[in-house]
Design a protein around this motif. Structure first.
Motif, mmCIF file in Angstrom:
data_model
loop_
_atom_site.group_PDB
_atom_site.id
_atom_site.type_symbol
_atom_site.label_atom_id
_atom_site.label_comp_id
_atom_site.label_asym_id
_atom_site.label_seq_id
_atom_site.Cartn_x
_atom_site.Cartn_y
_atom_site.Cartn_z
ATOM 1 N N GLY A 218 51.154 95.189 132.700
ATOM 2 C CA GLY A 218 51.437 94.959 131.145
ATOM 3 C C GLY A 218 50.544 94.217 130.394
ATOM 4 O O GLY A 218 50.609 94.301 128.976
ATOM 5 N N ARG A 219 49.294 93.767 130.808
ATOM 6 C CA ARG A 219 48.480 92.950 130.217
ATOM 7 C C ARG A 219 47.402 93.639 129.778
ATOM 8 O O ARG A 219 46.449 93.158 129.130
ATOM 9 N N LYS A 220 47.349 94.897 130.385
ATOM 10 C CA LYS A 220 45.931 95.827 129.862
ATOM 11 C C LYS A 220 44.822 95.285 130.080
ATOM 12 O O LYS A 220 44.148 95.155 128.959
ATOM 13 N N LEU A 221 44.461 94.727 131.141
ATOM 14 C CA LEU A 221 42.997 94.201 131.526
ATOM 15 C C LEU A 221 42.040 95.204 131.578
ATOM 16 O O LEU A 221 42.255 96.364 131.653
ATOM 17 N N SER A 222 40.956 94.457 131.443
ATOM 18 C CA SER A 222 39.694 95.356 131.490
ATOM 19 C C SER A 222 38.718 94.627 132.322
ATOM 20 O O SER A 222 39.167 93.694 132.832
ATOM 21 N N ALA A 223 37.452 95.098 132.619
ATOM 22 C CA ALA A 223 36.446 94.562 133.506
ATOM 23 C C ALA A 223 35.251 95.189 133.373
ATOM 24 O O ALA A 223 34.962 96.313 133.007
ATOM 25 N N PHE A 224 34.137 94.115 133.495
ATOM 26 C CA PHE A 224 32.732 94.559 133.147
ATOM 27 C C PHE A 224 32.149 94.143 134.786
ATOM 28 O O PHE A 224 32.536 93.233 135.464
ATOM 29 N N PHE A 225 31.167 95.042 134.940
ATOM 30 C CA PHE A 225 30.664 94.851 136.426
ATOM 31 C C PHE A 225 28.906 94.697 136.121
ATOM 32 O O PHE A 225 28.446 95.457 135.329
ATOM 33 N N TYR A 226 28.497 93.918 137.177
ATOM 34 C CA TYR A 226 27.031 93.344 136.784
ATOM 35 C C TYR A 226 26.480 93.342 138.279
ATOM 36 O O TYR A 226 25.370 92.812 138.117
ATOM 37 N N ASN A 227 26.948 93.531 139.314
ATOM 38 C CA ASN A 227 26.190 93.132 140.391
ATOM 39 C C ASN A 227 26.712 94.135 141.863
ATOM 40 O O ASN A 227 27.829 94.459 141.890
ATOM 41 N N VAL A 228 25.966 94.577 142.688
ATOM 42 C CA VAL A 228 26.127 95.052 143.855
ATOM 43 C C VAL A 228 25.716 94.365 144.993
ATOM 44 O O VAL A 228 24.533 93.852 144.967
#
Length: 674
Positions: A218-228
């Motif tokens: 319900g909060r409609k989150l997102s995410a950014f990725f920067y490392n393996v």
């Protein structure tokens, strides 16, 4: 085709649409088309009793969980050393250079390259660690203590920008990023939330550490990725290679990622990021600087806590807590009564904060502040905007009561509640309303009456009974020179400024009137479209609603304003006293077949040879559509000095960029593209 094959097709198609919508911000189909395909998939799953592992129907959130299962990371998730200022940042770089030089002196046959640097945003959310086995998401966890975190796979699956499957299928990888709640998503959520969220950081962390995945969804989150952090079957030589791997595998990588060879350029970039921080749709609390070469990273190694090859540069806090001491009620030019919070003085973003906005009565109730006097509250300050109270630190109603007024604090007139706002309807005899209306009328973007101020408006109200803008044009030298602080020269200057203002353009005059729900852009559009004051005043709601950016509420507001006899009489008096708003010149037809014809163009950064407004005007005259944000639909970006995230996003999307202003002028003057 059997049901399973059709479901596989639908899942692949829907996941591709999700990737373009949530990761690339470039939708391929309408919501209606997407929903139709999603409904077909839901029906097939119900009929067959089969749900494919990467089906988008898994993202709505499942049953309530009993608890979090610990997850041991395959590789440690390190903390970062922090630099609080540029001097500390330079000290970090000096240590990096010394270690590199020491290594090269001992290993002349295999020297390390000169350090290059990546600059990334430091997101203010919750760290995520995702595990993929043979291309499938099999676990997700919080950072925890860096060695062991909490498994939150069910919650993470609700984030639509996170891929459930990836093209890389050659082993196990762990990918790190930051779960965030966009500020626009927070605002939308709080409109209907029974318990509004205090800030985006708490919104993201609370959703991901909630045992009910439906709450997370319900909060409609997102995410950014920067490392393996861990990988089998793939190795990287540089940070650039690793980030491209993430993009190729459909992870959302923030476009604000830049690379530099010169460390002085890094410090300039940090200043630019901090300047543009308030324009972002998500919270950041700094930037991260990393050495890009992986062999250098291996040589530099780690302390007990931190990698030596990376550092976090912290910005000044934009959020803090303080004590709510009192609330006062101010009257605006439209009669709206606005609460202003007096707080215990606190340092925030480089200034001492003593006043905070509370917006309206509804805002106070939504944020559980009705009984908050004397208690500690969260406050946030962005750029130079007055800080806002986000909510109480505790959930208890344990403070003094904020009493809502029922009569105007200025004139004593009974107040009316409209929506979430209180209004004083005594527009003829309420001093703050009248003074604010006259001050607005005389302001620079309106009639631009030089030497005029709110203090002048208040003095004229008290001593010469000025009650509406038309009264200004009946003032005489004899009246003005008798006023305190008004010599003959000041009086003459004001009268001349009033005379000069009579010929202002129609857009400025409409803005000066203070039509509710309209700003400079709307009044400019009204002037350009109708081209006469009478035509604007006679326009009906249907005509107005057909114009760009004017919805039904604004249209009704304009019609209602000009239907008020008090307003019509005031405008008639202005015209009788010589005010003559000038109509805009007829627009010239756009030049056909120019380089810019039909192109969607974005301007960013500072131009030196033209202002941004001049550039936009010339581009539109040549048939371009000038917009404010970069997307897949953008054809061209014009980047001046200190261009920031828009330039970075254009480069990541492969959109053509003009950075040479001389080249821009050549094309504006009819030159051909080279």
């Amino acid at each position: 085709m059997d049901a399973t094959e059709r479901m596989k097709e639908l899942v692949a198609e829907l996941n591709n649409y999700n990737y373009h919508y949530y990761t690339l911000d470039a939708p391929l189909v309408s919501d209606k088309e997407y929903d139709a395909l999603y409904d077909k998939l839901t029906a097939l799953e119900a009929e067959s009793g089969v749900v494919l592992p990467d089906s988008p129907t898994q993202r709505v959130g499942g049953e309530l969980l009993k608890g979090f299962v610990p997850h041991r990371h395959l590789a440690p998730l390190w903390s970062l050393d922090k630099a609080q200022n540029i001097e500390q940042l330079r000290s970090w770089n000096t240590r990096v250079l010394k270690l590199v030089n020491d290594y090269n002196a001992k290993n002349p046959d295999q020297p390390l390259p000169e350090p290059c640097y990546a600059v990334e945003l430091k997101f203010d959310g919750l760290t995520l660690n995702l595990t993929y086995r043979d291309g499938r998401l099999v676990q997700a966890s919080t950072r925890g203590n860096g060695v062991t975190g909490e498994g939150i796979l069910a919650q993470v699956k609700t984030i639509k920008s996170i891929p459930l499957t990836i093209p890389f299928t050659d082993g196990v990888i762990e990918v790190q990023g930051e779960g965030i709640m966009n500020l626009s998503a927070l605002a939308e959520y709080n409109k209907t939330a029974a318990e509004p969220l205090k800030n985006a950081r708490n919104g993201a962390a609370g959703a991901l550490r909630n045992l009910n995945p439906k709450v997370t969804a319900g909060r409609k989150l997102s995410a950014f990725f920067y490392n393996v952090g861990y990988s089998e079957g793939v190795q990287f030589q540089t940070h650039q290679e690793m980030m491209q791997f993430l993009r190729d595998n459909r992870f959302k990588v923030n476009p604000y990622l830049t690379y530099f060879e010169n460390f002085d350029d890094v410090t300039e970039q940090l200043a630019e990021i901090e300047d543009g921080r308030s324009k972002l749709d998500y919270l950041i609390d700094g930037a991260v600087i990393k050495v890009t070469d992986f062999r250098t990273r291996e040589v530099l190694g780690y302390t007990d806590k931190f990698p030596r090859w990376a550092v976090a540069y912290k910005f000044e806090a934009e959020e803090t807590t303080t004590v709510l001491e009192a609330v006062v009620w101010n009257v605006g030019r439209t009669g709206k009564i606005t609460p202003l919070a007096k707080v215990e003085p606190v340092e925030l973003a480089g200034v001492t904060v003593q006043n905070c906005t509370l917006n309206n009565v509804g805002d106070i109730e939504r944020k559980n502040l009705k009984h908050a006097l004397g208690t500690r509250v969260f406050i946030r300050r962005s750029n130079d905007v007055i800080p806002e109270i986000l909510g109480k630190v505790t959930e208890e109603s344990d403070g003094g009561e904020i009493v809502f007024p029922d009569h105007c604090p200025a004139c004593g007139f009974p107040l009316e509640m409209r929506g979430a706002h209180l209004f004083c309807n005594n527009k003829l005899n309420c001093k703050p309303q009248i003074v604010a209306r006259i001050s607005h009328f005389a302001s620079r973007d309106a009639m631009d009456i030089e030497t005029f101020s709110e203090k002048t408006a208040s003095q004229l109200y008290d001593e010469l009974s000025v009650r509406e803008p038309a009264d200004l044009y009946e003032l005489t030298l004899e009246q003005l020179v008798k006023l305190e602080r008004f010599g003959e020269k000041k009086a003459a200057n004001l009268l001349q400024a009033l005379e000069d203002s009579k010929g202002r353009d129609l857009a400025s005059f409409l803005f000066a009137l203070g039509i509710p729900n309209t700003g400079k852009a709307t009044t400019r559009m009204l002037a350009d479209h109708f081209r006469s004051l009478d035509a604007v005043m006679q326009a009906n709601a249907e005509e107005l609603a057909e114009l760009p950016d004017i919805g039904g509420i604004v249209a009704e507001s304009i019609v209602g304003y000009f239907a008020d006899p008090f307003i019509v009489t005031g405008i008639s008096r202005l015209l009788e006293l010589g005010v003559n708003p000038t109509a805009p010149e007829a627009p010239s037809a756009p030049v056909e077949n120019s380089f810019f014809s039909g192109k969607t163009v974005v301007l960013t950064g500072s131009l030196q040879l033209l202002t941004r407004d001049e550039a936009a005007e010339r581009l539109e005259a040549l048939g371009a559509k000038v917009t404010g944000s970069v997307s897949k639909k953008t054809d061209l970006v014009i980047a001046g000095e200190k261009a920031g995230s828009k330039l970075a996003k254009a480069q990541s999307l492969g959109i053509p960029v003009i950075e040479d202003e001389e080249e821009l002028l050549r094309l504006l003057n009819g030159g051909a593209a080279e």
